[in-house]
Design an enzyme around this catalytic site. Structure first.
Site, PDB file in Angstrom:
ATOM      1  N   PHE A 188       1.302   5.102   0.772  1.00 39.00           N
ATOM      2  CA  PHE A 188       0.757   6.110   1.676  1.00 39.00           C
ATOM      3  C   PHE A 188       1.351   7.475   1.350  1.00 39.00           C
ATOM      4  O   PHE A 188       2.549   7.573   1.056  1.00 39.00           O
ATOM      5  CB  PHE A 188       1.112   5.780   3.127  1.00 39.00           C
ATOM      6  N   THR A 203       0.850  -1.187   0.000  1.00 47.75           N
ATOM      7  CA  THR A 203       0.000   0.000   0.000  1.00 47.75           C
ATOM      8  C   THR A 203       0.884   1.235   0.000  1.00 47.75           C
ATOM      9  O   THR A 203       1.874   1.307   0.716  1.00 47.75           O
ATOM     10  CB  THR A 203      -0.969   0.013   1.192  1.00 47.75           C
TER      11      THR A 203
END
Lengths: 279, 279
Positions: free
Chosen positions: B177, B175
């Site tokens: 960020f 992921t």
């Protein structure tokens, strides 16, 4: 003539079921599936003739799982429609607005009703798998302090009552559905439509100017693109495939030439289908 | 020197909290927020100095709500990091694998563990708002037939036990960020990084060749694009804004020239920030 079997995700009264009738007619057998995966399996296992997949919402964006399943399954696109999404606050007949402490619905539907829910703090949003399923649950379990957010179809099917119509934040709320079938399956020819669209997916080398050159094959022939979407490639973090929608049919001379040019420079090109666009 | 306050979505032990420490250091005060909206509000109301927003997952795709909130809020990007996402099956210390009938987690996390859950049909996936919150729930409620899917941080924080490590379908699960701050706020300068990235959003007229010409301003100077994403424009169904990430800083001569050229042809261009990319 045999009845066409159309798979959809959700329960009776789901928005997808309405899209199925609009795309394939009223004389169909609709087959409810719990998940998108199960819906695609139903077509691949010949338990259904085709399926109806929501692919994009005008507010929430693309439904990526269905892009991926469309590619993995090898199904091709046979039609497209857009449905105006109206969420209604629906409760059992004897439940009044001030009784309601929980509102059941699909997480995306709840996210589209934040203004209404923000103005009614006593109602706790509660996520379930399906909008229509939420209506079934509050009716079957005789809940006296719960409501659902779902379509008016779902209210009618389960004998529930619409307390507030149109609780969605934004009226410009449309979902685009695709009718998908096996490539070799013949479905009754859809009615002639105002316009045709073609969808394709391609991969190109990850270097400067690559996407620019790829789009050049369409710009060269003045082909109108209606959508581009990059999707991560599984197993290759931060590399992307591109999904492209354009106006016209893959057989049209200019479009056929453009796709042929793209094939020369891309690592992969696949035409997902040419189909009438029904609004 | 005052401690930097970093808002994140989720509960203690969330993947976002780990990303916050990686981006802003260990000497920060982390502020847990229930929703992405609350997290942005926390920065806008000056209750936090910055926030950490997951923007894209290598399997699930973009997190559209955060793209929209980033644009609406006017916050700018100050940093980027990528976190490998490992989901673990986590239970209270006295609960064994064969006791488990329900697995709590965020819907996206559950969707990334379909193989494990498919091989353990006795475990019903149950959606909650947060992965770490799922661990808190099973511990606080002393559930003897439930587990959570979450990070090892969450297991340690709530005193739970990891029964199975790495239950995710695909190890290529990252992921991305972003660290977001008010444009006028000065954060301590991040450490020099191997490379800088710049993110921008633009809108162009919906006509043939428009996107091709827009990308031409970057191709002309051999600027490397690392991502393009189309997003529906609220209130204008089927019209799109484009989010673009490129390698380099907005102050670099070629990039400044390209953005200036884009501004000449686009209806809107906004630079969301130039920031070091920390892997």
């Amino acid at each position: 003539m045999t009845t066409i079997r159309v798979a959809y995700q959700g329960e009776r009264g789901a928005f997808s079921e309405r899209a199925a009738r609009r795309l394939a007619g009223d004389e169909i057998e609709t087959i409810a599936c719990m998940t998108f995966d199960a819906m695609f399996d139903s077509v691949l296992n010949d338990e259904s003739d085709c399926c109806v997949a929501p692919i994009e919402n005008s507010l929430a964006g693309s439904i990526h799982r269905n892009y991926d399943l469309m590619t993995e399954s090898g199904l091709s696109i046979a039609g497209e429609t857009n449905l105006r999404i109206v969420h209604n606050l629906i409760a059992p007949p004897d439940v009044e607005l001030h009784h309601i402490r929980r509102v059941y619905s699909h997480p995306v539907a709840l996210a589209q009703c934040t203004r209404f829910l923000g103005a009614h703090r006593a109602m706790e949003p509660t996520a379930v798998h399906d909008t229509a399923g939420a209506v079934r649950i509050i009716m079957e379990e005789h809940l006296d302090d719960a409501a659902a957010s779902a379509s008016d179809d779902a209210a009618a099917i389960y004998g529930a009552r619409i307390l507030v119509r149109g609780v969605e934040d934004n009226a410009q709320n449309f979902t685009r559905f695709l009718l998908l079938k096996s490539t070799d399956r013949h479905l009754p020819v859809p009615a002639p439509a105002a316009r045709w669209k073609t969808s394709l997916v391609f991969r190109i080398a990850n270097k400067p100017g690559a996407l620019f050159r790829a789009l050049g094959v369409f710009a060269m022939f003045d082909i109108d693109l209606s959508k581009i979407e990059s999707r991560p490639i599984e197993g290759k973090p931060w590399e992307y495939a591109f999904y492209l929608d354009l106006i016209g049919r893959a057989e049209d001379a200019k479009i056929a030439r453009a796709i042929s040019n793209l094939s020369e420079m891309a690592e992969m090109v696949r035409v997902l289908g040419s189909y009438p666009s029904k609004w």
